[in-house]
Design an enzyme around this catalytic site. Structure first.
Site, PDB file in Angstrom:
ATOM      1  N   HIS A 175      85.216 -27.576  -9.367  1.00 41.77           N
ATOM      2  CA  HIS A 175      86.113 -26.705 -10.130  1.00 41.77           C
ATOM      3  C   HIS A 175      85.353 -25.469 -10.634  1.00 41.77           C
ATOM      4  O   HIS A 175      85.879 -24.355 -10.607  1.00 41.77           O
ATOM      5  CB  HIS A 175      86.675 -27.452 -11.351  1.00 41.77           C
ATOM      6  CG  HIS A 175      87.539 -28.643 -11.023  1.00 41.77           C
ATOM      7  ND1 HIS A 175      87.170 -29.933 -11.306  1.00 41.77           N
ATOM      8  CD2 HIS A 175      88.770 -28.726 -10.452  1.00 41.77           C
ATOM      9  CE1 HIS A 175      88.132 -30.762 -10.928  1.00 41.77           C
ATOM     10  NE2 HIS A 175      89.105 -30.069 -10.397  1.00 41.77           N
ATOM     11  N   GLN A 207     103.666 -35.027  -8.586  1.00 36.59           N
ATOM     12  CA  GLN A 207     102.945 -35.101  -7.316  1.00 36.59           C
ATOM     13  C   GLN A 207     102.288 -36.464  -7.087  1.00 36.59           C
ATOM     14  O   GLN A 207     101.610 -36.670  -6.093  1.00 36.59           O
ATOM     15  CB  GLN A 207     101.930 -33.965  -7.190  1.00 36.59           C
ATOM     16  CG  GLN A 207     100.699 -34.102  -8.057  1.00 36.59           C
ATOM     17  CD  GLN A 207      99.840 -32.855  -7.979  1.00 36.59           C
ATOM     18  OE1 GLN A 207     100.232 -31.781  -8.430  1.00 36.59           O
ATOM     19  NE2 GLN A 207      98.651 -32.977  -7.375  1.00 36.59           N
ATOM     20  N   GLN A 215      96.719 -28.986   1.081  1.00 39.14           N
ATOM     21  CA  GLN A 215      97.325 -28.350  -0.088  1.00 39.14           C
ATOM     22  C   GLN A 215      97.235 -26.824   0.020  1.00 39.14           C
ATOM     23  O   GLN A 215      98.158 -26.106  -0.352  1.00 39.14           O
ATOM     24  CB  GLN A 215      96.636 -28.841  -1.359  1.00 39.14           C
ATOM     25  CG  GLN A 215      97.125 -28.189  -2.625  1.00 39.14           C
ATOM     26  CD  GLN A 215      96.621 -28.915  -3.853  1.00 39.14           C
ATOM     27  OE1 GLN A 215      97.205 -29.885  -4.279  1.00 39.14           O
ATOM     28  NE2 GLN A 215      95.515 -28.450  -4.417  1.00 39.14           N
ATOM     29  N   SER A 267      87.462 -35.524  -8.978  1.00 40.58           N
ATOM     30  CA  SER A 267      87.676 -36.172 -10.284  1.00 40.58           C
ATOM     31  C   SER A 267      87.763 -37.676 -10.103  1.00 40.58           C
ATOM     32  O   SER A 267      87.381 -38.446 -10.990  1.00 40.58           O
ATOM     33  CB  SER A 267      88.968 -35.659 -10.912  1.00 40.58           C
ATOM     34  OG  SER A 267      88.929 -34.253 -11.006  1.00 40.58           O
ATOM     35  N   ARG A 268      88.274 -38.110  -8.951  1.00 40.75           N
ATOM     36  CA  ARG A 268      88.444 -39.555  -8.717  1.00 40.75           C
ATOM     37  C   ARG A 268      87.109 -40.273  -8.510  1.00 40.75           C
ATOM     38  O   ARG A 268      87.062 -41.498  -8.624  1.00 40.75           O
ATOM     39  CB  ARG A 268      89.351 -39.802  -7.515  1.00 40.75           C
ATOM     40  CG  ARG A 268      90.809 -39.478  -7.768  1.00 40.75           C
ATOM     41  CD  ARG A 268      91.685 -39.967  -6.625  1.00 40.75           C
ATOM     42  NE  ARG A 268      93.100 -39.975  -6.974  1.00 40.75           N
ATOM     43  CZ  ARG A 268      93.922 -38.943  -6.825  1.00 40.75           C
ATOM     44  NH1 ARG A 268      93.476 -37.820  -6.313  1.00 40.75           N
ATOM     45  NH2 ARG A 268      95.188 -39.041  -7.179  1.00 40.75           N
TER      46      ARG A 268
END
Ligand code: AMP
Length: 270
Positions: free
Chosen positions: A26, A50, A142, A175-176
């Site tokens: 990020h 989502q 995406q 993030s996961r």
């Protein structure tokens, strides 16, 4: 000052949409944004529409305090941290025509996911109307979907795609990743390793053999279970039958590591 006033004052606005639990990936988007715009706006919103899996939504990491600290330190000018009611004051029943980009890969395994992405991105763009939006290659599909939306809704927004930032062992930052235990984390690095090997082998192999190699090698690891690995045209995301096509070929993958679902991709030819 509001974003619209800043725009009237001739300032360029760059926008970095995120779901928080921020990491260096990020931050690379934010740095790029800062270098190209007068004002950098970031949003943090874990968008419920989502998520096709309620457990995934419930478990998604949320670290707003450290996120704000990171944004402050990275020189972000404006942070938009809405709550659910602010983004969805009434149910949103819009159905987006995403030209089939939403029907392959992530779309097959996460039905409705990209319709939810379209809901939140159009809402954020309607509010912010950025000159530029910064997106990670990490979420390759995406990016294609957001380009399609920008075109369909004629948003005056340029897309800037930033390279995937990886951990030292090659695992794409996500993030996961913080949901993985130590053993799972070690094995997750195989995803990048095997895809990189496959990219080397692709010079002297076929699409079918490369697919088989990636899927079977990763599935041999008891910690990993491949949902899909596809070699696709980088523009229309349709599977390719050989590596000789004019546009780029991207290998896109989703792997379950225990309950944690990770995605990654890399160009096999460009
Ligand atoms: P997320 O918070 O996961 O929705 O991601 C917000 C933005 O950061 C998206 O444009 C992602 O593609 C991008 N991003 C996430 N992980 C990475 C990474 N490892 N490298 C570069 N960009 C990333």
């Amino acid at each position: 000052m509001t974003v619209s006033r800043l725009k009237k004052a001739g300032k360029s606005i760059g926008f970095v949409p995120t779901m928080g639990a921020l990491h260096q990936g990020h931050l690379s988007l934010l740095n790029c944004c800062r270098s190209q715009n007068n004002m950098t706006v970031a949003s943090i919103f874990v968008n419920p529409t989502q998520f096709n899996n309620p457990d995934d939504y419930a478990c998604y990491p949320r670290t707003p305090e450290s996120d704000l600290e990171m944004l402050r330190n990275s020189g972000c000018d404006i942070v938009f941290l809405p709550d659910e009611h602010e983004m969805y004051p009434a149910p949103d029943n819009r159905m987006f025509d995403l030209g089939g980009l939403d029907k392959v890969m992530e779309g097959l395994y996460r039905p409705g996911h990209f319709n939810g992405v379209a809901m939140i991105i159009t809402r954020l763009f309607d509010l912010i109307m950025p000159h530029r939006v910064y997106l990670g290659q990490k979420d390759f599909q995406q990016v294609a979907v957001i380009r399609k939306l920008i075109h369909a809704f004629t948003y005056p927004t340029e897309v800037v795609v930033c390279p995937t930032v990886r951990e030292a062992d090659g695992l794409a930052m996500s993030s996961r990743n913080r949901l993985l235990n130590a053993e799972q984390r070690k094995h997750a690095a195989e995803i990048y390793k095997v895809m990189s090997q496959a990219r080397t082998l692709a010079a002297t192999s076929t699409v079918e053999r490369i697919r088989e190699f990636v899927i079977s090698t990763l599935n041999n690891d008891p910690y990993l279970s491949v949902e899909y690995f596809e070699l696709v045209d980088d523009v229309n995301l349709m599977p390719v039958s050989d590596f000789g096509i004019k546009t780029g070929v991207v290998g896109c993958i989703a792997v379950k590591v225990g309950k944690v679902r990770l995605i990654d991709n890399m160009f096999f030819s460009s």
